[in-house]
Design a protein around this motif. Structure first.
Motif, PDB file in Angstrom:
ATOM      1  N   VAL A 237      33.942 -78.174  81.231  1.00  0.00           N
ATOM      2  CA  VAL A 237      33.517 -79.320  80.806  1.00  0.00           C
ATOM      3  C   VAL A 237      32.908 -80.001  80.943  1.00  0.00           C
ATOM      4  CG1 VAL A 237      35.153 -81.209  79.350  1.00  0.00           C
ATOM      5  CG2 VAL A 237      35.976 -79.638  79.158  1.00  0.00           C
ATOM      6  N   ILE A 238      32.144 -80.768  80.433  1.00  0.00           N
ATOM      7  CA  ILE A 238      31.321 -81.148  80.629  1.00  0.00           C
ATOM      8  C   ILE A 238      30.984 -82.826  79.665  1.00  0.00           C
ATOM      9  CG2 ILE A 238      28.614 -81.574  80.678  1.00  0.00           C
ATOM     10  CD1 ILE A 238      28.567 -78.737  81.806  1.00  0.00           C
ATOM     11  N   GLY A 239      30.605 -83.623  80.026  1.00  0.00           N
ATOM     12  CA  GLY A 239      30.638 -84.783  78.889  1.00  0.00           C
ATOM     13  C   GLY A 239      29.369 -86.146  79.701  1.00  0.00           C
ATOM     14  N   SER A 240      28.261 -86.752  78.225  1.00  0.00           N
ATOM     15  CA  SER A 240      27.936 -86.993  78.871  1.00  0.00           C
ATOM     16  C   SER A 240      27.754 -88.609  78.504  1.00  0.00           C
ATOM     17  CB  SER A 240      26.371 -86.655  78.396  1.00  0.00           C
ATOM     18  OG  SER A 240      25.029 -87.665  78.886  1.00  0.00           O
ATOM     19  N   LEU A 241      27.763 -90.023  78.754  1.00  0.00           N
ATOM     20  CA  LEU A 241      27.245 -91.167  78.126  1.00  0.00           C
ATOM     21  C   LEU A 241      25.815 -91.151  76.725  1.00  0.00           C
ATOM     22  CD1 LEU A 241      28.138 -93.253  81.037  1.00  0.00           C
ATOM     23  CD2 LEU A 241      29.845 -92.952  79.208  1.00  0.00           C
ATOM     24  N   THR A 242      25.469 -89.942  76.991  1.00  0.00           N
ATOM     25  CA  THR A 242      24.207 -89.901  75.929  1.00  0.00           C
ATOM     26  C   THR A 242      24.420 -89.593  74.743  1.00  0.00           C
ATOM     27  OG1 THR A 242      22.557 -89.874  77.882  1.00  0.00           O
ATOM     28  CG2 THR A 242      21.978 -88.895  76.071  1.00  0.00           C
ATOM     29  N   PRO A 243      24.592 -90.098  73.460  1.00  0.00           N
ATOM     30  CA  PRO A 243      25.720 -88.968  72.470  1.00  0.00           C
ATOM     31  C   PRO A 243      24.728 -88.358  71.958  1.00  0.00           C
ATOM     32  CG  PRO A 243      24.653 -92.120  72.268  1.00  0.00           C
ATOM     33  CD  PRO A 243      24.440 -91.821  73.364  1.00  0.00           C
ATOM     34  N   ASP A 244      23.466 -87.811  72.045  1.00  0.00           N
ATOM     35  CA  ASP A 244      22.688 -87.576  71.447  1.00  0.00           C
ATOM     36  C   ASP A 244      22.663 -85.527  72.860  1.00  0.00           C
ATOM     37  OD1 ASP A 244      20.724 -88.771  72.872  1.00  0.00           O
ATOM     38  OD2 ASP A 244      19.433 -88.491  71.331  1.00  0.00           O
ATOM     39  N   ALA A 245      23.185 -86.287  74.159  1.00  0.00           N
ATOM     40  CA  ALA A 245      22.576 -85.040  74.803  1.00  0.00           C
ATOM     41  C   ALA A 245      22.868 -83.549  74.487  1.00  0.00           C
ATOM     42  CB  ALA A 245      23.712 -85.245  75.954  1.00  0.00           C
ATOM     43  N   ARG A 246      21.459 -82.546  74.607  1.00  0.00           N
ATOM     44  CA  ARG A 246      21.556 -81.255  74.655  1.00  0.00           C
ATOM     45  C   ARG A 246      22.236 -80.432  76.363  1.00  0.00           C
ATOM     46  NH1 ARG A 246      19.032 -78.445  70.558  1.00  0.00           N
ATOM     47  NH2 ARG A 246      19.784 -76.791  72.003  1.00  0.00           N
ATOM     48  N   PHE A 247      23.323 -80.235  76.065  1.00  0.00           N
ATOM     49  CA  PHE A 247      23.580 -79.500  77.445  1.00  0.00           C
ATOM     50  C   PHE A 247      23.302 -78.035  77.607  1.00  0.00           C
ATOM     51  CE2 PHE A 247      27.473 -82.413  76.137  1.00  0.00           C
ATOM     52  CZ  PHE A 247      26.957 -83.223  77.747  1.00  0.00           C
ATOM     53  N   ASP A 248      22.800 -77.152  76.363  1.00  0.00           N
ATOM     54  CA  ASP A 248      22.537 -76.110  76.288  1.00  0.00           C
ATOM     55  C   ASP A 248      20.702 -75.769  76.555  1.00  0.00           C
ATOM     56  OD1 ASP A 248      21.827 -77.180  74.258  1.00  0.00           O
ATOM     57  OD2 ASP A 248      22.119 -74.653  73.234  1.00  0.00           O
ATOM     58  N   VAL A 249      19.970 -77.317  76.804  1.00  0.00           N
ATOM     59  CA  VAL A 249      18.977 -76.812  77.121  1.00  0.00           C
ATOM     60  C   VAL A 249      18.553 -78.279  78.580  1.00  0.00           C
ATOM     61  CG1 VAL A 249      16.667 -77.113  76.667  1.00  0.00           C
ATOM     62  CG2 VAL A 249      18.466 -77.146  74.697  1.00  0.00           C
ATOM     63  N   PRO A 250      18.543 -77.333  80.360  1.00  0.00           N
ATOM     64  CA  PRO A 250      18.574 -77.373  80.852  1.00  0.00           C
ATOM     65  C   PRO A 250      17.456 -79.256  80.863  1.00  0.00           C
ATOM     66  CG  PRO A 250      17.655 -75.667  81.887  1.00  0.00           C
ATOM     67  CD  PRO A 250      18.171 -76.073  79.419  1.00  0.00           C
ATOM     68  N   THR A 251      18.000 -80.284  81.008  1.00  0.00           N
ATOM     69  CA  THR A 251      16.495 -80.759  81.643  1.00  0.00           C
ATOM     70  C   THR A 251      15.500 -80.760  82.687  1.00  0.00           C
ATOM     71  OG1 THR A 251      18.354 -82.974  80.571  1.00  0.00           O
ATOM     72  CG2 THR A 251      15.850 -84.195  81.690  1.00  0.00           C
ATOM     73  N   ILE A 252      16.035 -80.280  83.508  1.00  0.00           N
ATOM     74  CA  ILE A 252      15.230 -79.924  84.573  1.00  0.00           C
ATOM     75  C   ILE A 252      15.584 -78.143  84.764  1.00  0.00           C
ATOM     76  CG2 ILE A 252      15.316 -80.395  87.371  1.00  0.00           C
ATOM     77  CD1 ILE A 252      17.017 -82.350  87.476  1.00  0.00           C
ATOM     78  N   THR A 253      14.504 -77.929  85.020  1.00  0.00           N
ATOM     79  CA  THR A 253      13.999 -76.257  85.429  1.00  0.00           C
ATOM     80  C   THR A 253      13.561 -75.764  86.760  1.00  0.00           C
ATOM     81  OG1 THR A 253      12.303 -75.899  83.763  1.00  0.00           O
ATOM     82  CG2 THR A 253      14.362 -76.009  83.112  1.00  0.00           C
ATOM     83  N   PHE A 254      13.705 -74.507  86.972  1.00  0.00           N
ATOM     84  CA  PHE A 254      12.871 -74.610  88.562  1.00  0.00           C
ATOM     85  C   PHE A 254      12.604 -72.742  88.477  1.00  0.00           C
ATOM     86  CE2 PHE A 254      17.850 -76.333  89.700  1.00  0.00           C
ATOM     87  CZ  PHE A 254      16.594 -77.923  89.896  1.00  0.00           C
ATOM     88  N   THR A 255      11.236 -73.087  89.057  1.00  0.00           N
ATOM     89  CA  THR A 255      10.608 -71.583  89.524  1.00  0.00           C
ATOM     90  C   THR A 255      10.933 -70.732  90.093  1.00  0.00           C
ATOM     91  OG1 THR A 255       9.325 -72.416  91.723  1.00  0.00           O
ATOM     92  CG2 THR A 255       9.306 -73.312  89.265  1.00  0.00           C
TER      93      THR A 255
END
Length: 287
Positions: A237-255
């Motif tokens: 279970v993941i929760g965020s204090l950001t109301p419009d958080a998109r968990f299924d789209v990573p903010t940070i990606t790696f090569t």
């Protein structure tokens, strides 16, 4: 040890009635009682070293990386700048090992209640306990509840690596725990907790997600494949204090090169996205 017959250990638990999981044991490396639980470590014929607490498998050398990477990198890669991270539990060191790999993480604080688990892991499970060697890490032996009561608005990400909701971990699946985590987060903070499997206890998943939703404006459930866990799957279970958080789209990606440098074997950006795609019967149950 009552389950250890003819060199086989069998896991059975009230949380998944009617079924068991067994593995062949080469050697019993540890069989001790701590202040909180029964701690066992086995060397096995097919799974490598296995940590068992109160008769329940916590991790095996063969597949532990999938759990450790996902409970760590899902929340870390949903946050824009996860500089300071709190780990509650995780006495084997595996989550600390993964969190320390993340390039944006500068400081890790870990609170584990059972010193015996740390001691045993350092002795018998060095492939995970290496996480305790990170210069980013400050380790405290104590209660996570008490610790967070004295550390408000301090962390970017809080990861709860708990055992199943029996024994000392029961309180980590209740709403007041999510409320306490919320108070310990900085603005935009994210929490991630082990939350059970949809196949054995969907009601537990629903209740844990519900507790999270009552405290966080954005919340979701994701899952990963871990063959030696009940049903071969575990969820978060993941929760965020950001109301419009998109968990299924990573903010940070790696090569690919960055993934290789961090020695990631399960997590990548595609797996991150797919982890939130739920089967039909689960999607509507958790809606």
């Amino acid at each position: 040890m009552d389950s250890l017959k003819k060199n086989w250990f069998t896991e059975a638990c009230e949380l998944w009635p009617g079924g068991t999981f067994s593995f062949e044991v080469k050697e019993v490396l540890c069989d001790e009682k701590s202040e909180y639980q029964h701690v066992q470590v086995f060397d096995t014929t097919s799974l490598g070293k296995v940590l068992v607490l109160d008769g329940i498998i916590q991790c095996t050398e063969k597949d532990e990386f999938s759990y450790q990477e996902m409970i760590s990198f899902l929340p870390l890669c949903c946050h824009k700048n996860p500089e300071k991270v709190l780990i509650v539990g995780g006495g084997d060191g595996g989550v600390a090992r993964e969190v320390a790999k993340h390039p944006k993480v500068k400081q890790i604080v870990q609170v584990e209640i059972d010193a015996k688990v740390i001691e045993v892991s350092k002795k018998h499970l060095p492939f995970m306990a290496v996480g305790f060697d990170s210069p980013k890490l400050t380790l405290h032996v104590g209660d996570g509840f008490d610790f967070m009561k004295h550390h408000s608005a301090e962390f970017d990400v809080i990861i709860t690596d708990s055992s199943d909701p029996v024994g000392p971990a029961v309180t980590l699946f209740q709403e007041n725990y999510f409320s306490l985590m919320k108070s310990a987060l900085r603005e935009g903070g994210i929490v991630c907790s082990q939350a059970g499997t949809i196949w054995n206890d969907l009601q537990l998943v629903r209740s844990t997600l519900s507790h999270c939703r009552k405290q966080f404006p954005s919340a979701a459930y994701a899952y990963a494949s871990v063959p030696t866990y009940p049903s071969g799957q575990i969820g978060f279970v993941i929760g965020s204090l950001t109301p419009d958080a998109r968990f299924d789209v990573p903010t940070i990606t790696f090569t690919k090169d960055e993934e290789a440098a961090m020695k990631l074997r399960y997590y990548n950006s595609e797996v991150h996205k797919a982890a939130f795609v739920l089967p039909t019967f689960v999607k509507y149950q958790l809606a």
